[in-house]
Each structure stands twice: as C-alpha cells, then as structure tokens.
Design an enzyme around this catalytic site. Structure first.
Site, PDB file in Angstrom:
ATOM      1  N   GLY A 215      44.364  43.779  57.034  1.00 39.82           N
ATOM      2  CA  GLY A 215      43.252  44.478  56.898  1.00 39.82           C
ATOM      3  C   GLY A 215      42.766  44.971  57.718  1.00 39.82           C
ATOM      4  CG  ASN A 216      40.919  48.470  58.889  1.00 46.19           C
ATOM      5  OD1 ASN A 216      39.745  48.564  58.261  1.00 46.19           O
ATOM      6  ND2 ASN A 216      41.972  49.154  56.949  1.00 46.19           N
TER       7      ASN A 216
END
Ligand code: PMT
Length: 404
Positions: A215-216
């Site tokens: 993810g981020n």
C-alpha cells in the site's frame, strides 16, 4: 461588493451560531454585515456565548429573538432545531470554540447550537477562535479534520495578537472576510449544477496474504476535499475511495474499493456518464502475482519472494476511452524531475490537466492537511502556494470549471 451591487447573500437565510469566546464581540459586526448584505439572520447562541455578549444587542440587529435554549422558560415554547436546520441556506459558526468544535465533531448534542448544526442540511462554515495552544492541540486538529470530512468549510483563523496577551494562531477571521467567503460560496455554488464528477481518492491495498498488503501513505484527504468542493458547487459526485479513515463528504455517492483492479472496475462503470473525472488516488503500480490464502509463516527456511505483476493504469484506461467534452484530470506525485515527469504523464495518459505535487515541498503530498500544487496542461503551468487541501481543491475545481 460595491455599495450598489447586490450581494449573493441577499435574501438568504443564515443561521449565525455564536459560542462562548472573547471573539464573540466580533460576531456583532459579522451580524451587522450579514444583515447589510440583505441576509435574513437567525442567531443561535450557546449559554456560554451569552456571558460574552448580550442577546438584546443581537436580537436588535437581527430583528429576531435570539435562540439559545430548547424551551422559553416562562412560556414553555419549544424551539425546533429541526425547523431551523431546514430553514437555513447556510449556517456559520463564528466564533467556534474548541469545545463546540469537539461537540460538533462527535455529535454531542447538548445545546441548541449543536442540535441545530446536526439538523442543518445546508453548507456549514466554521470560524474557529481560541488561544494558540488550544488551536495547536492534536484534538483540535483532529476535530477540525472530522468537520472537514463532513463537508463543513473551515474559515481558517489568523495569526496575531490574542486576547490572552500571547501572539499566535487562533484569532477569528475578520467579519468582513467571513462575509466574503459566504458571498463567494453563494456566488459560485452552482457552477457544477447538473454535472457528474468522478473522483478517486486514497491508496489501494494489494493483498499479499490475509494479513499483509502492498500500500502507500495516502490518507484520502486531497480526494475527499475535491469531492466536498464539487458537491458544494452542485455536482453529482461519485467518489471511488481506497481504504481511508475519513467519512464521506455530505451529498457524495461513495464506492469503497480496496485494490487497483476494483478501483478500475468502479471507475469504468462511472466514467461514461461523467463530465469530469479527477484521478487523485495513489494507485499501487504493482500487485502480488498471487495472494496466499493463509498467512505466510515466518518459519520458512528461505526468505519468501513475492512476484509482482503490473496493475492496470486507471487514468490511462479512462484517457483512452475519453469522449469529446469529457475532462480528465490526473495527479502526479513526484520526488524529482517533477515537471518533466508530470508532462510525460499528461501526454501518455491523455489527460486534459495534471496536478503536480512534490514530496520535496514541506506540507505537500501524503497525509498533510495542506498541499502545494502546480496545474500543468498543454498550454503551460500555474503554480499555487501552500494552502489547506480544501482551498487547493477549490483552486483545482476553479481551473476545471474554466474549461467547461
Ligand atoms: O491522500 P492524501 O494523503 O491527501 O495525499 C494526496 C496525494 C498525494 C495522494 C495526491 O495529491 C496525489 O498526488 N495523488 C496521485 C498519487 C499518484 O499515484 O501519483 P502517480 O504520479 O503515481 O500517478 C499519476 C496519475 O495516474 C494519478 O492521477 C494516479 O491516480 C493515476 N494512476 C497511477 C497508477 C495507476 N496504476 N493507475 C492510475 O490511475
């Protein structure tokens, strides 16, 4: 406004909420200016507010009895917060104290002002005023973020000399400027009426196994601010959101997704009917080729290798399907060679404009309440200063509206 021009506030029903803070003395000028602009104003004041300013002054200026309690003590008359909420074309709370902001954020409906706020169907403006340390406290920041996520517009306080004798951020915005904010909102609020807008926001999560993902750091704040701005300006908004901890802005249709593929699916369904699409999500470029159906254990004799595959490029897919008249805006989040990379994405993804934000700029990009952007199209580039994301959203939408 010149003396002869008709204010966009003329004839509008404004609920003016006043809380118990020293800045309440400025509410008298604000009320005066609203009435002068032609608005019909109903004052709702908290019990603490009455300690700072007398209802007699406020009712004389508004030509209406001031509402503060649920019942009038001697007659038993009930004041309906629901009726007031429906009557209002907008509600402005000035000054908004830390206590009332907290109650509004968490639905603590223990006075007439907060119950009216919870009943209001119209746009709410909040003008905080408090001492600098209260303003800087994480709970105030978090509560204001919640109000923003509900679609409320925060009229940011100034920095300067405070009633405590200290100097810092927390001075209520001047009444003249609050009136200007309301006027420009009423003047421009319908410029997206009848338009459909598709917005993506937040990160995507690409599953490795049932407990892990790629993810981020995207919080969704920028995309949600865009959605709130478009809804406030009359658009029918579909917000396709990755996993974030924000509430959907008022009046926005939200489609919650997790992965890039799910986001593409939702966008492909909404895009054909959209007049405008704004790709603000931070989409993972790669996903694990396979998702383990059980947690990958640590006892492996070797370190596991995760094979990745390319995710679809959602913006480029919509760019390829774009019809004449549709406007497609992208974002570029860069760390180096910012302008060149943004220009390359503008062209490769067939975008009409791209909003560049750089992680090299303090206060810009992921997670922050502010952003610093440049809007780039085939004609050139416009740079904007660091601003709250709500104001950045307004700049971006102004730019897009000018292309309609
Ligand atoms: O959510 P916040 O915490 O408020 O942060 C806001 C933000 C930093 C996420 C936002 O301002 C932003 O920059 N969003 C785009 C981030 C990004 O992924 O940039 P990019 O340069 O990698 O992608 C370029 C464009 O293509 C973007 O419009 C992106 O949505 C889109 N894209 C990217 C990859 C992909 N597979 N599909 C896409 O559609």
């Amino acid at each position: 406004m010149t003396a002869t021009a008709i204010s966009p506030l003329a004839g509008k029903h404004v609920v003016l909420g006043i809380c118990g803070g020293i800045a309440a003395y400025k509410s008298v000028s604000l009320l005066r200016l609203l009435v002068k602009a032609g608005a019909e104003v109903q004052v709702v004041i908290t019990p603490a507010g009455k300690e700072f300013i007398t209802p007699v002054t406020l009712s004389a200026l508004s030509q209406k009895p001031v509402v503060s309690e649920f019942f009038t003590a001697n007659t038993g008359e009930w004041h309906s917060h629901v009726d007031l909420g429906l009557w209002a074309d907008c509600m402005v709370i000035a000054p908004a104290t830390a206590s009332t902001i907290g109650k509004m954020a968490h639905g603590v409906a223990d006075n007439m002002l907060v119950t009216t706020y919870l009943s209001a169907k119209s746009q709410v403006f909040v003008a905080p005023a408090m001492d600098l340390d209260m303003m800087a406290h994480p709970s105030t920041t978090a509560n204001l973020a919640l109000l923003r996520s509900y679609g409320n517009i925060i009229i940011e306080p100034d920095t300067g000399y405070l009633a405590s004798g200290l100097t810092g951020r927390g001075r209520m915005e001047e009444p003249e400027n609050i009136v200007k904010v309301l006027e420009s909102w009423f003047a421009g609020r319908n410029d997206l009426a009848g338009r459909r807008v598709l917005i993506t926001a937040g990160p995507t999560y690409e599953k490795i196994d049932p407990v892990r993902f790629i993810g981020n750091y995207s919080s969704g704040k920028m995309g949600y601010a865009l959605a709130a701005e478009c809804a406030a300006r009359g658009a029918q908004v579909t917000l396709v959101s990755g996993p974030v901890a924000l509430e959907a802005p008022a009046g926005v249709d939200i489609v919650k997704v997790e992965s890039a593929r799910q986001m593409l699916q939702a966008c492909s369904e909404a895009f054909p009917a959209a007049d405008i699409a704004i790709m603000c999500a931070a989409v993972a470029d790669y996903a694990p080729a396979e998702t383990a159906d059980r947690k990958i254990k640590r006892e492996h004799s070797e370190v596991p290798v995760i094979h990745l595959v390319k995710n679809p490029d959602i913006a480029a897919t919509l760019g390829a399907a774009k019809k004449p008249g549709q406007i497609l805006a992208g974002f570029a989040l860069e760390t180096d060679h910012e302008a060149d990379n943004a220009a390359e994405k503008l062209s490769r993804k067939n975008l009409d404009l791209i909003v560049l934000n750089s992680l090299r700029d303090a206060g810009a990009g992921f997670g922050t309440d502010t952003n610093k952007v440049s809007i780039i199209d085939r004609a050139g580039r416009t740079d904007y200063p660091l601003k709250p994301k709500s104001e950045v959203a307004a700049d971006i939408i102004d730019n897009i509206v000018s292309r309609l």
